[in-house]
Motif scaffolding. Structure first.
Motif, PDB file in Angstrom:
ATOM      1  N   SER A  19     -48.101  18.846  15.204  1.00  0.00           N
ATOM      2  CA  SER A  19     -49.426  19.466  15.129  1.00  0.00           C
ATOM      3  C   SER A  19     -49.873  20.032  16.468  1.00  0.00           C
ATOM      4  O   SER A  19     -50.847  20.764  16.547  1.00  0.00           O
ATOM      5  N   LYS A  20     -49.151  19.669  17.544  1.00  0.00           N
ATOM      6  CA  LYS A  20     -49.562  20.113  18.881  1.00  0.00           C
ATOM      7  C   LYS A  20     -48.767  21.336  19.342  1.00  0.00           C
ATOM      8  O   LYS A  20     -49.265  22.170  20.081  1.00  0.00           O
ATOM      9  N   LEU A  44     -46.639  23.955  17.268  1.00  0.00           N
ATOM     10  CA  LEU A  44     -46.192  24.326  15.919  1.00  0.00           C
ATOM     11  C   LEU A  44     -44.854  25.053  15.881  1.00  0.00           C
ATOM     12  O   LEU A  44     -44.205  25.102  14.842  1.00  0.00           O
ATOM     13  N   LEU A 102     -48.985  19.382   6.716  1.00  0.00           N
ATOM     14  CA  LEU A 102     -48.028  19.420   7.824  1.00  0.00           C
ATOM     15  C   LEU A 102     -47.180  18.149   7.815  1.00  0.00           C
ATOM     16  O   LEU A 102     -47.670  17.078   8.141  1.00  0.00           O
ATOM     17  N   ALA A 138     -44.433  23.276  10.088  1.00  0.00           N
ATOM     18  CA  ALA A 138     -45.094  23.696  11.331  1.00  0.00           C
ATOM     19  C   ALA A 138     -44.714  25.134  11.682  1.00  0.00           C
ATOM     20  O   ALA A 138     -45.577  25.958  12.009  1.00  0.00           O
ATOM     21  N   ILE A 149     -58.424  25.439   8.089  1.00  0.00           N
ATOM     22  CA  ILE A 149     -57.966  24.048   8.124  1.00  0.00           C
ATOM     23  C   ILE A 149     -58.944  23.223   7.298  1.00  0.00           C
ATOM     24  O   ILE A 149     -60.153  23.288   7.525  1.00  0.00           O
ATOM     25  N   VAL A 206     -54.968  15.385  12.994  1.00  0.00           N
ATOM     26  CA  VAL A 206     -53.938  16.399  12.713  1.00  0.00           C
ATOM     27  C   VAL A 206     -54.591  17.754  12.444  1.00  0.00           C
ATOM     28  O   VAL A 206     -54.188  18.779  13.007  1.00  0.00           O
ATOM     29  N   GLU A 226     -55.945  19.217  15.680  1.00  0.00           N
ATOM     30  CA  GLU A 226     -54.867  19.623  16.591  1.00  0.00           C
ATOM     31  C   GLU A 226     -54.239  20.937  16.140  1.00  0.00           C
ATOM     32  O   GLU A 226     -53.953  21.822  16.956  1.00  0.00           O
ATOM     33  N   VAL A 227     -54.036  21.069  14.822  1.00  0.00           N
ATOM     34  CA  VAL A 227     -53.470  22.322  14.289  1.00  0.00           C
ATOM     35  C   VAL A 227     -54.438  23.470  14.568  1.00  0.00           C
ATOM     36  O   VAL A 227     -54.035  24.551  15.014  1.00  0.00           O
ATOM     37  N   VAL A 263     -54.144  24.960   5.958  1.00  0.00           N
ATOM     38  CA  VAL A 263     -53.500  23.690   6.278  1.00  0.00           C
ATOM     39  C   VAL A 263     -54.447  22.571   5.870  1.00  0.00           C
ATOM     40  O   VAL A 263     -55.622  22.582   6.232  1.00  0.00           O
ATOM     41  N   GLY A 292     -55.493  18.827   6.213  1.00  0.00           N
ATOM     42  CA  GLY A 292     -55.359  17.631   7.045  1.00  0.00           C
ATOM     43  C   GLY A 292     -56.502  16.703   6.696  1.00  0.00           C
ATOM     44  O   GLY A 292     -57.331  16.383   7.525  1.00  0.00           O
ATOM     45  N   SER A 316     -54.441  12.265  21.596  1.00  0.00           N
ATOM     46  CA  SER A 316     -54.550  13.511  20.851  1.00  0.00           C
ATOM     47  C   SER A 316     -54.691  14.628  21.875  1.00  0.00           C
ATOM     48  O   SER A 316     -55.280  14.418  22.934  1.00  0.00           O
TER      49      SER A 316
END
Length: 493
Positions: free
Chosen positions: A157-158, A160, A235, A241, A255, A261, A264-265, A318, A320, A409
């Motif tokens: 997630s950090k 992709l 994810l 990703a 999102i 998650v 972060e995405v 996405v 999450g 995170s």
């Protein structure tokens, strides 16, 4: 502690109680400079994610990460300290502990394994490696639904665009060299504890003597129209990703969910996508985990606030929105699950069924700092600890979970670090500047600090982890005064 240059590489020189030792200077997990960490009682704790290394042996004593550090010879002659180091060790800055090989004669289609591990995340992998490090010489089979060898899932997630190759924790060669068999793309559908066998979706049955269940979490089921749409993702894998990054390029990304998650995405897509919107049911992200003030400070990094009823154009979506334990296959097994589907284990990671152990995100385990209350701590770091404890228990060397939970995170190049177990905190004491995102937040329950979070304040979270890990309590009044120099002080306590 001092970082010294030895020509072909650097070493960490340590002086504790008048004794000199030297070892690798970089944490094998993500390469953090250990000189900025915390030295205390014979070990160094990494400033970034809290891993601990013994200064006499270089061995990893607390996680995350799989490898230990090389140690170098030190001698003192008059007023000189002389370090002698192996060039290769200086360059690699890490080593794995010696492991036993399997002495059992195995035909790969033998339907029996002394130890069978379900799941190839950190709990499963550390369990397998610990067994070999401790001299276990029977067969170990690890099965996974993934199509890759074990990889660093928190990075998905950090960053992709990372491939499975780049995220790899251990290569197939490494696993083969240490006789850890990996069965990929294998889904377990049932466990028969009476015959001690596991049944796979493809019909394969495998018997075991000891079983370790570490299947992790899966996305929380959600009801919505358009489930078969190709551009909606949970994810889970490097392929997910990579697809999200590709489809979001100069497009509109949405999102769903303000989980770590999800956020972060969202952060990772801001410099790729044309627009990024985050939809959440909470008024402030991370409110339950980090409290309203810290949540608001992070929210300032993200501008978008959505009013209900608004329709958003989404080229890629996405989800999450939280997760549930992946334990559906255990429903009829006799292995005890709680009302939410978590496996309950004792302090040695054993379930109610003899020979069956479990660890990682799927378990509720007794947490000693909370008077052995059963808790679920779905951290990457905690899963490593569970794997080690389960392996030692399997070998009859019962040990307990002794660690301080550690979590991190990363968003927009900024990292939040967190240590302790803050569930049910009733107050948050903040030192520093929330607006500048340079702060430390202490979470308290009645008069005691139970956890801490920080941004741009290293190594305070590792320092607090060190204090809590030594069994000491930090009182609320100690952090309320505004003078926390006793915690930041670089000296050994």
């Amino acid at each position: 502690m001092r970082e010294v240059d030895l020509g072909s590489g650097r070493a960490l020189l340590i002086k504790e109680h008048g004794e000199f030792t030297a070892m690798g200077h970089k944490c094998p997990h993500y390469g953090a400079p250990l000189v900025k960490g915390v030295l205390s009682k014979g070990h160094v704790r990494c400033p970034w994610h809290g891993a601990c290394f013994n200064i006499a042996t270089g061995d990893i004593e607390d996680f995350p990460g799989l490898d230990s550090l090389p140690i170098f010879q030190v001698r003192v002659e008059k007023d000189k300290v002389i370090i002698r180091a192996n060039k290769q060790a200086l360059q690699s800055q890490k080593r794995s502990k010696p492991m036993a090989r399997c002495s059992a004669v195995i035909n790969s289609n033998t339907g029996f394994s002394h130890v069978l591990i379900i799941g190839s995340g950190p709990a499963g992998l550390v369990c397998a490696e610990t067994l070999r490090e401790e001299g276990f010489t029977d067969r170990i089979v690890m099965c996974t639904m993934d199509k890759h060898p074990p990889y660093d899932r928190p990075k998905l997630s950090k960053s992709l665009e990372s491939t499975a190759e780049q995220l790899r924790l251990r290569s197939m060669d490494f696993l083969q060299d240490h006789d850890i068999e990996l069965l990929k793309e294998k889904e377990v559908v049932a466990i028969d504890v009476k015959t001690q066998s596991v049944i796979f979706e493809d019909g394969l049955r495998m018997e075991y003597r000891k079983l370790f269940i570490a299947t992790g979490s899966k996305p929380k089921p959600m009801n919505y129209k358009g489930k078969d749409v190709r551009n909606v993702f949970h994810l889970r894998t490097p392929e997910d990703a990579n697809s999200i990054a590709r489809l979001a390029n100069n497009k509109n990304a949405v999102i769903v969910g303000t989980s770590f998650v999800g956020m972060e995405v969202a952060a990772a897509l801001t410099d790729k996508a044309h627009s990024v919107s985050v939809i959440g049911i909470e008024s402030v992200p991370f409110k339950k985990a980090l409290g309203e003030k810290v949540g608001k400070a992070i929210m300032k990094l993200k501008e978008v606030v959505l009013k209900s009823g608004k329709v958003l154009r989404a080229d890629v979506c996405v989800i999450g929105a939280g997760s549930v334990p992946a334990t559906g296959f255990l429903k009829q097994s006799g292995i005890h699950l709680d009302s939410k589907g978590f496996i309950t284990v004792n302090k040695n990671m054993q379930t109610n069924v003899d020979g069956v152990f479990a660890g990682g995100d799927v378990v509720m385990f007794p947490f000693q700092p909370r008077n052995n209350k059963k808790v679920n701590i779905p951290h990457w770091q905690m899963a490593h600890v569970h794997g080690k404890v389960a392996a030692l228990s399997m070998m009859g060397r019962a040990t307990e979970v002794k660690t301080v939970p550690y979590f991190w995170s990363a968003m927009f190049g900024k990292t939040i670090r967190y240590a302790g177990y803050g569930d049910g905190f009733d107050d948050v004491i903040i030192q520093g500047d929330l607006d500048e995102l340079r702060f430390v937040a202490f979470y308290t329950r009645s008069e005691e600090v139970v956890s801490v979070a920080s941004m741009n304040y290293d190594p305070i979270v590792s320092r607090v982890a060190e204090v809590l890990g030594s069994g000491k309590t930090i009182k609320k009044r100690d952090v309320e005064t505004g003078d926390i120099s006793w915690l930041i002080d670089k000296g050994s306590q």
